[in-house]
Design an enzyme around this catalytic site. Structure first.
Site, PDB file in Angstrom:
ATOM      1  N   CYS A 178      10.974  -7.626   5.194  1.00 36.40           N
ATOM      2  CA  CYS A 178      10.270  -6.385   5.501  1.00 36.40           C
ATOM      3  C   CYS A 178      10.859  -5.788   6.773  1.00 36.40           C
ATOM      4  O   CYS A 178      11.097  -6.513   7.739  1.00 36.40           O
ATOM      5  CB  CYS A 178       8.786  -6.679   5.699  1.00 36.40           C
ATOM      6  SG  CYS A 178       7.810  -5.216   6.108  1.00 36.40           S
ATOM      7  N   LEU A 179      11.088  -4.489   6.751  1.00 38.39           N
ATOM      8  CA  LEU A 179      11.671  -3.830   7.927  1.00 38.39           C
ATOM      9  C   LEU A 179      10.770  -3.962   9.147  1.00 38.39           C
ATOM     10  O   LEU A 179      11.242  -3.883  10.274  1.00 38.39           O
ATOM     11  CB  LEU A 179      11.938  -2.350   7.623  1.00 38.39           C
ATOM     12  CG  LEU A 179      12.972  -2.072   6.515  1.00 38.39           C
ATOM     13  CD1 LEU A 179      13.045  -0.581   6.223  1.00 38.39           C
ATOM     14  CD2 LEU A 179      14.341  -2.615   6.890  1.00 38.39           C
ATOM     15  N   HIS A 206       4.857  -4.869  -2.824  1.00 37.04           N
ATOM     16  CA  HIS A 206       5.107  -5.087  -1.390  1.00 37.04           C
ATOM     17  C   HIS A 206       4.678  -3.849  -0.591  1.00 37.04           C
ATOM     18  O   HIS A 206       3.976  -3.968   0.424  1.00 37.04           O
ATOM     19  CB  HIS A 206       6.593  -5.405  -1.161  1.00 37.04           C
ATOM     20  CG  HIS A 206       6.970  -5.551   0.276  1.00 37.04           C
ATOM     21  ND1 HIS A 206       7.368  -6.748   0.827  1.00 37.04           N
ATOM     22  CD2 HIS A 206       6.997  -4.656   1.300  1.00 37.04           C
ATOM     23  CE1 HIS A 206       7.618  -6.576   2.128  1.00 37.04           C
ATOM     24  NE2 HIS A 206       7.408  -5.309   2.436  1.00 37.04           N
ATOM     25  N   GLU A 207       5.091  -2.670  -1.082  1.00 35.92           N
ATOM     26  CA  GLU A 207       4.764  -1.438  -0.354  1.00 35.92           C
ATOM     27  C   GLU A 207       3.276  -1.121  -0.446  1.00 35.92           C
ATOM     28  O   GLU A 207       2.667  -0.666   0.525  1.00 35.92           O
ATOM     29  CB  GLU A 207       5.602  -0.260  -0.888  1.00 35.92           C
ATOM     30  CG  GLU A 207       7.106  -0.451  -0.763  1.00 35.92           C
ATOM     31  CD  GLU A 207       7.559  -0.867   0.622  1.00 35.92           C
ATOM     32  OE1 GLU A 207       6.948  -0.429   1.611  1.00 35.92           O
ATOM     33  OE2 GLU A 207       8.507  -1.666   0.726  1.00 35.92           O
ATOM     34  N   GLN A 253       4.472   2.042   8.389  1.00 28.36           N
ATOM     35  CA  GLN A 253       5.654   1.539   9.105  1.00 28.36           C
ATOM     36  C   GLN A 253       6.296   2.606   9.978  1.00 28.36           C
ATOM     37  O   GLN A 253       7.136   2.288  10.825  1.00 28.36           O
ATOM     38  CB  GLN A 253       6.693   1.004   8.103  1.00 28.36           C
ATOM     39  CG  GLN A 253       6.203  -0.199   7.315  1.00 28.36           C
ATOM     40  CD  GLN A 253       7.262  -0.680   6.347  1.00 28.36           C
ATOM     41  OE1 GLN A 253       7.357  -0.189   5.235  1.00 28.36           O
ATOM     42  NE2 GLN A 253       8.070  -1.633   6.767  1.00 28.36           N
ATOM     43  N   HIS A 272       1.284  -2.730   2.147  1.00 36.09           N
ATOM     44  CA  HIS A 272       1.302  -2.045   3.455  1.00 36.09           C
ATOM     45  C   HIS A 272       0.137  -1.061   3.577  1.00 36.09           C
ATOM     46  O   HIS A 272      -0.426  -0.885   4.648  1.00 36.09           O
ATOM     47  CB  HIS A 272       2.615  -1.279   3.645  1.00 36.09           C
ATOM     48  CG  HIS A 272       3.759  -2.124   4.131  1.00 36.09           C
ATOM     49  ND1 HIS A 272       3.760  -2.746   5.361  1.00 36.09           N
ATOM     50  CD2 HIS A 272       4.945  -2.449   3.556  1.00 36.09           C
ATOM     51  CE1 HIS A 272       4.909  -3.399   5.523  1.00 36.09           C
ATOM     52  NE2 HIS A 272       5.638  -3.249   4.450  1.00 36.09           N
ATOM     53  N   GLY A 318      12.382  -0.098   0.437  1.00 38.40           N
ATOM     54  CA  GLY A 318      11.052   0.498   0.418  1.00 38.40           C
ATOM     55  C   GLY A 318      10.565   0.729   1.833  1.00 38.40           C
ATOM     56  O   GLY A 318      10.966   0.007   2.755  1.00 38.40           O
TER      57      GLY A 318
HETATM   58 NI    NI Z   1       7.527  -4.136   4.170  1.00 36.56          NI
END
Ligand code: NI
Length: 180
Positions: A94-95, A136-137, A46, A140, A41
């Site tokens: 998470c990236l 999760h997304e 991000q 963000h 995701g």
């Molecule tokens: Ni994330």
């Protein structure tokens, strides 16, 4: 990729219109960025954009979870209407927070509305792994990160790592925006 410590990850995001300039290209670029980083995701903040958009690729998991074969979607202006009372704990990463994995408790399903990559509107319950990634997304877009959900004790244990990260000390295999 923007990394913990950069303000855009904590900003309020804005809804976009279906004819937002360059939207298809942006979605394609986000898929590419996510896939290069081997994520499932990626949310617009991000990549530095405070707008309500994220992409999800569960197709990469389809060897183990065949129900997700071909599951590649964009979520435009998503809203959570309600969530299940039942919750479960699952490990997340998470990236934007490289190298950290922590258990997070979340509802097992969410009733959500959103527009997809074809500008079709959806109003549905999302379940299973898709619900986990969706939440999760979605976080963000609210300026939240998964580490906001962990216990004070766990947070204390990773505090130094997180602080170092905000100063540009981390390792990951993809291109990041350097913290200054
Ligand atoms: Ni994330």
């Amino acid at each position: 990729m923007y990394i913990l410590g950069q303000p855009v990850l904590r900003k309020e995001t804005e809804e976009i219109s279906a004819d937002y300039e360059g939207l298809d290209e942006l979605i394609a670029n986000m898929f590419e960025t996510m896939q290069k980083a081997e994520g499932v995701g990626l949310a617009a903040p991000q990549v530095g954009l405070p707008i309500r958009l994220f992409v999800v690729d569960l197709d990469v998991l389809s060897e183990d979870l065949p129900e997700y074969k071909g599951f590649l979607h964009a979520y435009i202006n998503p809203q959570i209407i309600e969530t299940s009372e039942e919750t479960e704990t699952m490990e997340e990463g998470c990236l934007s927070v490289p190298g950290i994995h922590e258990s997070v408790r979340r509802p097992i399903s969410v009733h959500a509305t959103y527009m997809d990559e074809n500008r079709a509107l959806h109003d549905e319950w999302i379940e299973g792994y898709a619900a986990r990634v969706f939440q999760h997304e979605y976080d963000h877009l609210e300026g939240k990160l998964f580490i906001d959900h962990i216990s004070a004790l766990r947070k204390q244990l990773i505090k130094k790592k997180l602080l170092a990260m905000t100063k540009g000390q981390y390792n990951c295999g993809y291109k990041t925006k350097v913290n200054r």
